[in-house]
Design an enzyme around this catalytic site. Structure first.
Site, PDB file in Angstrom:
ATOM      1  N   SER A  60      80.240  65.935  26.484  1.00  0.00           N
ATOM      2  CA  SER A  60      80.149  64.796  27.391  1.00  0.00           C
ATOM      3  C   SER A  60      80.206  65.257  28.844  1.00  0.00           C
ATOM      4  CB  SER A  60      81.264  63.788  27.109  1.00  0.00           C
ATOM      5  OG  SER A  60      82.510  64.331  27.458  1.00  0.00           O
ATOM      6  N   ARG A 101      76.946  64.444  30.993  1.00  0.00           N
ATOM      7  CA  ARG A 101      77.113  63.440  32.051  1.00  0.00           C
ATOM      8  C   ARG A 101      76.558  63.971  33.379  1.00  0.00           C
ATOM      9  NH1 ARG A 101      82.104  63.271  32.096  1.00  0.00           N
ATOM     10  NH2 ARG A 101      82.345  61.693  30.489  1.00  0.00           N
ATOM     11  N   ASN A 157      72.995  62.572  35.004  1.00  0.00           N
ATOM     12  CA  ASN A 157      72.974  61.909  36.305  1.00  0.00           C
ATOM     13  C   ASN A 157      72.059  62.615  37.285  1.00  0.00           C
ATOM     14  OD1 ASN A 157      74.876  59.544  37.008  1.00  0.00           O
ATOM     15  ND2 ASN A 157      75.962  60.732  35.456  1.00  0.00           N
TER      16      ASN A 157
END
Lengths: 258, 157
Positions: free
Chosen positions: A194, A198, A202
């Site tokens: 994660s 992440r 992004n």
């Protein structure tokens, strides 16, 4: 401008070109030279700035560089102290490194998407991706390092047996051992995945939107890229901050004996 | 877009960065921060101590001043008392001296009166004698009439 250069390949070609790394090697032993180069340069920048500040560090009236470095140090130290209650020489510097390095990676996203590839092409480099955090290798390298530290500290603090017990007997007690193990393993592996995804997601999305904006006619570009860039200043800081805080939180979880 | 050896390179870079930060960057900066914090705290404490000392000194000064005032008023009282005493003493002395002088003067006066009386008596006796001589036309033998003369002179006295 770039649109004309790559007109032959079309918009898809332009996007793919921008998202292709400069590579050497085959298969797994491929190296993304641009990612390695830019992250090393940015790491060097980080080290250079802080080293300069540290060398001149006095307890008296601080200079401008020292002030800025101390501001970051205090900020990171506060975050670490808020979520990490143990005593560790590693975690605060680790958090500082992560925050600054990731921020600098992400900051590369704010440069116009064509400027570095253009310079590269003038120097005879065909492909160039300047934002290391849009490379899964970079984000995973960091998150896997953090994962290794989590495992290392879990075993160091709780002992091998303690860590194994935590994996097997929590949260449902010894009778549901397989479920516990499964749950815990998923929980542990979710952490680095994660973290890496992440940041990558992004920044990759942000970069992609910059590239898409760059495909539009020149008179529309500023209207879109300017607000997006401003918004992106928030995102790059936030992502660096999230990566740092989560690292500290994960490591403090590894330090806590249940 | 695939995971490859770049990962390893990045991990090495990351490890180096973290090591360097841990070894050469965090400690000096953090120490200087802590040291400054301590300096400021010390400074504040010193300032507070100074303030307390000022208060104490003021109190002490007030005490000293009060004591001095008390002492001075005591001295003034004593001096006044002494002055009164001196005045009284000198008055006494003066009185006594005056009295003495008066007594002496009186004595002298008395003596002078006596002398004058004696002289006058002598003169009167002589006058009386010569007057009697002249009146009687005869010689009065001083030796013969000694008792008369002395009687007269005694009557004069």
């Amino acid at each position: 401008m770039a649109t004309e250069v790559h007109a032959a390949e079309g918009a898809t070609g332009y996007i793919i070109h921008h998202l292709t790394s400069l590579q050497v090697g085959e298969g797994f032993w491929t190296l993304h030279l641009d990612t390695l180069f830019f992250s090393a340069v940015l790491g060097g920048l980080f080290i250079w700035f802080f080293k300069t500040a540290a060398e001149k560090a006095t307890a008296g009236v601080p200079g401008l560089a020292q002030n800025f470095a101390e501001m970051l140090i205090e900020f990171v130290d506060k975050q670490v102290k808020d979520s990490f209650h143990g005593h560790s020489k590693l975690i605060a510097p680790l958090a500082l490194t992560i925050f600054c390095w990731v921020f600098l990676w992400n900051f590369m996203d704010l440069f116009p998407v064509d400027i570095f590839p253009l310079i590269g092409s003038l120097m005879g480099i065909e492909y160039l991706r300047v934002v290391p955090s849009t490379d899964l290798n970079a984000t995973f390298a960091m998150s896997i390092s953090v994962f290794c530290l989590i495992i290392f500290y879990s075993i160091k603090i709780k002992g091998p047996w303690g860590f194994a017990k935590e994996l097997m007997f929590q949260p449902f007690g010894p009778w549901l051992l397989p479920f516990n193990l499964l749950l815990k393993l998923v929980e542990e592996f979710a952490k680095p995945i994660s973290l890496a995804l992440r940041l990558f997601g992004n920044l990759y999305a942000g970069e992609l939107i910059f590239i898409l904006i760059a495909l539009l006619p020149w008179y529309i570009q500023p209207v879109l890229s300017f607000p997006w860039a401003i918004f992106h200043i928030l995102i790059i800081t936030l992502q660096a901050f999230i990566f740092m805080v989560l690292t500290v939180v994960y490591l403090s979880m590894a330090h806590e004996d249940h | 877009m695939s995971i490859n050896a770049t990962l390893i390179g990045q991990m090495i870079t990351f490890a180096l960065l973290v090591w360097f930060t841990m070894k050469y960057i965090w400690p000096p900066l953090f120490d200087s921060l802590e040291e400054r914090k301590k300096k400021i705290a010390d400074g504040l404490a010193a300032a507070e101590r100074g303030q307390e000392e000022i208060l104490l000194a003021e109190k002490r000064a007030k005490g000293v001043l009060k004591e001095a005032k008390e002492q001075s008023s005591e001295i003034v009282i004593m001096a006044q008392k002494r002055a009164n005493e001196i005045v009284e003493e000198s008055k006494d002395t003066a009185k006594k001296e005056g009295e003495r002088l008066i007594v002496a003067a009186k004595a002298q006066i008395e003596q002078e009166i006596q002398q004058a009386k004696e002289g006058l008596r002598q003169e009167v006796a002589d006058l009386a004698l010569s007057a009697a001589e002249q009146i009687l036309g005869a010689e009065i033998d001083k030796a013969k009439h000694q008792d008369i003369v002395s009687k007269v002179s005694n009557q004069l006295g």
